[in-house]
Design a protein around this motif. Structure first.
Motif, PDB file in Angstrom:
ATOM      1  N   UNK A 246       0.850  -1.164   0.000  1.00 46.73           N
ATOM      2  CA  UNK A 246       0.000   0.000   0.000  1.00 46.73           C
ATOM      3  C   UNK A 246       0.907   1.242   0.000  1.00 46.73           C
ATOM      4  N   UNK A 247       0.604   2.181  -0.888  1.00 50.25           N
ATOM      5  CA  UNK A 247       1.441   3.372  -1.018  1.00 50.25           C
ATOM      6  C   UNK A 247       1.192   4.351   0.126  1.00 50.25           C
ATOM      7  N   UNK A 248       2.100   5.286   0.255  1.00 48.06           N
ATOM      8  CA  UNK A 248       2.006   6.330   1.269  1.00 48.06           C
ATOM      9  C   UNK A 248       0.709   7.125   1.094  1.00 48.06           C
ATOM     10  N   UNK A 249       0.379   7.478  -0.132  1.00 52.99           N
ATOM     11  CA  UNK A 249      -0.831   8.252  -0.412  1.00 52.99           C
ATOM     12  C   UNK A 249      -2.097   7.463  -0.097  1.00 52.99           C
ATOM     13  N   UNK A 250      -2.089   6.180  -0.398  1.00 49.29           N
ATOM     14  CA  UNK A 250      -3.257   5.345  -0.112  1.00 49.29           C
ATOM     15  C   UNK A 250      -3.467   5.212   1.394  1.00 49.29           C
ATOM     16  N   UNK A 251      -2.394   5.018   2.130  1.00 50.20           N
ATOM     17  CA  UNK A 251      -2.498   4.952   3.593  1.00 50.20           C
ATOM     18  C   UNK A 251      -3.067   6.256   4.142  1.00 50.20           C
ATOM     19  N   UNK A 252      -2.588   7.358   3.602  1.00 51.57           N
ATOM     20  CA  UNK A 252      -3.076   8.665   4.039  1.00 51.57           C
ATOM     21  C   UNK A 252      -4.557   8.847   3.762  1.00 51.57           C
ATOM     22  N   UNK A 253      -5.019   8.326   2.634  1.00 58.37           N
ATOM     23  CA  UNK A 253      -6.439   8.422   2.290  1.00 58.37           C
ATOM     24  C   UNK A 253      -7.290   7.642   3.293  1.00 58.37           C
ATOM     25  N   UNK A 254      -6.825   6.462   3.675  1.00 61.00           N
ATOM     26  CA  UNK A 254      -7.554   5.667   4.670  1.00 61.00           C
ATOM     27  C   UNK A 254      -7.640   6.414   6.004  1.00 61.00           C
ATOM     28  N   UNK A 255      -6.523   6.967   6.430  1.00 63.72           N
ATOM     29  CA  UNK A 255      -6.487   7.701   7.704  1.00 63.72           C
ATOM     30  C   UNK A 255      -7.435   8.898   7.643  1.00 63.72           C
ATOM     31  N   UNK A 256      -7.383   9.638   6.555  1.00 62.84           N
ATOM     32  CA  UNK A 256      -8.231  10.819   6.383  1.00 62.84           C
ATOM     33  C   UNK A 256      -9.710  10.449   6.400  1.00 62.84           C
ATOM     34  N   UNK A 257     -10.065   9.380   5.718  1.00 56.49           N
ATOM     35  CA  UNK A 257     -11.448   8.928   5.675  1.00 56.49           C
ATOM     36  C   UNK A 257     -11.952   8.554   7.063  1.00 56.49           C
ATOM     37  N   UNK A 258     -11.181   7.762   7.784  1.00 54.81           N
ATOM     38  CA  UNK A 258     -11.584   7.316   9.118  1.00 54.81           C
ATOM     39  C   UNK A 258     -11.670   8.502  10.081  1.00 54.81           C
ATOM     40  N   UNK A 259     -10.687   9.402  10.033  1.00 54.11           N
ATOM     41  CA  UNK A 259     -10.678  10.553  10.937  1.00 54.11           C
ATOM     42  C   UNK A 259     -11.862  11.478  10.672  1.00 54.11           C
ATOM     43  N   UNK A 260     -12.136  11.759   9.421  1.00 56.89           N
ATOM     44  CA  UNK A 260     -13.231  12.661   9.067  1.00 56.89           C
ATOM     45  C   UNK A 260     -14.586  12.055   9.428  1.00 56.89           C
ATOM     46  N   UNK A 261     -14.796  10.807   9.034  1.00 53.94           N
ATOM     47  CA  UNK A 261     -16.070  10.148   9.338  1.00 53.94           C
ATOM     48  C   UNK A 261     -16.256   9.973  10.843  1.00 53.94           C
ATOM     49  N   UNK A 262     -15.210   9.558  11.538  1.00 58.30           N
ATOM     50  CA  UNK A 262     -15.301   9.354  12.982  1.00 58.30           C
ATOM     51  C   UNK A 262     -15.605  10.636  13.731  1.00 58.30           C
ATOM     52  N   UNK A 263     -14.940  11.722  13.361  1.00 63.25           N
ATOM     53  CA  UNK A 263     -15.174  13.005  14.024  1.00 63.25           C
ATOM     54  C   UNK A 263     -16.594  13.497  13.761  1.00 63.25           C
ATOM     55  N   UNK A 264     -17.091  13.304  12.548  1.00 67.49           N
ATOM     56  CA  UNK A 264     -18.455  13.741  12.235  1.00 67.49           C
ATOM     57  C   UNK A 264     -19.488  12.925  13.001  1.00 67.49           C
ATOM     58  N   UNK A 265     -19.296  11.622  13.052  1.00 67.56           N
ATOM     59  CA  UNK A 265     -20.224  10.769  13.814  1.00 67.56           C
ATOM     60  C   UNK A 265     -20.218  11.168  15.289  1.00 67.56           C
ATOM     61  N   UNK A 266     -19.038  11.418  15.838  1.00 63.73           N
ATOM     62  CA  UNK A 266     -18.935  11.843  17.237  1.00 63.73           C
ATOM     63  C   UNK A 266     -19.656  13.173  17.445  1.00 63.73           C
ATOM     64  N   UNK A 267     -19.509  14.097  16.507  1.00 66.20           N
ATOM     65  CA  UNK A 267     -20.192  15.390  16.591  1.00 66.20           C
ATOM     66  C   UNK A 267     -21.707  15.207  16.613  1.00 66.20           C
TER      67      UNK A 267
END
Length: 139
Positions: free
Chosen positions: A1-22
Motif C-alpha cells: 500500500x502506497x504512502x498516499x493510499x495509507x493517508x487516504x484511509x487515515x483521512x477517511x476514518x478521521x473525518x467520518x469518525x469526528x463527524x459521527x462523534x459530533x
C-alpha cells in the motif's frame, strides 16, 4: 500500500469518525428540547479540529507501524487525487445548494452551519473512497 493510499484511509476514518462523534454529541445534548437550541459551535469546532489532528497523528502512527518505501507522489498518485478531487468538488458544489437555500429562507444558523459541515463531510465520503478504489482497480 502506497504512502498516499495509507493517508487516504487515515483521512477517511478521521473525518467520518469526528463527524459521527459530533452528531452523537449534538443529539445527546438535545434532550427533549429543539435540536436547533443546542449550542453547536464549540462541538463543531472541536470535531473539525480533532479530525485534523487525528489525520496528522494517524498518518504518523501508520508510518511508524508500517513504513512506506517512498513518500513521494508519482504521476499515478497525482492523477488519482485529481480525479477524486474533481468528483468531490462536484458533490460539494451540488450539496452547497442546501445551505444556500437555508440561508435564503433565513433558517437558524444551527441548520445552515450543520448543512455546510455535512456537505464538506459528504464530499470527503465520496472523493476518498473513489481514491481508494482507484488505487485498487486503477483509473
Amino acid at each position: 500500500m502506497s504512502y498516499e493510499e495509507k493517508g487516504a484511509w487515515v483521512y477517511l476514518v478521521a473525518t467520518a469518525g469526528a463527524y459521527v462523534a459530533y452528531v452523537i454529541v449534538i443529539l445527546g445534548r438535545a434532550g427533549d428540547g429543539p435540536i436547533s437550541a443546542v449550542p453547536y459551535v464549540a462541538p463543531m469546532a472541536w470535531a473539525i479540529g480533532i479530525s485534523v489532528v487525528l489525520s496528522i497523528a494517524g498518518r504518523i502512527v501508520v508510518e511508524i507501524v508500517k513504513p512506506s518505501e517512498s513518500h513521494k507522489s508519482d504521476v499515478r498518485d497525482r492523477e488519482i487525487n485529481r480525479s477524486a478531487q474533481h468528483v468531490g468538488g462536484v458533490v460539494l458544489a451540488a450539496s452547497m445548494v442546501v445551505p444556500l437555500g437555508l440561508t435564503m429562507a433565513e433558517a437558524d444558523h444551527f441548520w445552515i452551519a450543520n448543512a455546510i459541515y455535512a456537505a464538506l463531510v459528504l464530499s470527503t465520503l465520496v472523493a476518498t473512497p473513489l481514491r481508494l478504489l482507484a488505487y485498487r482497480r486503477g483509473l
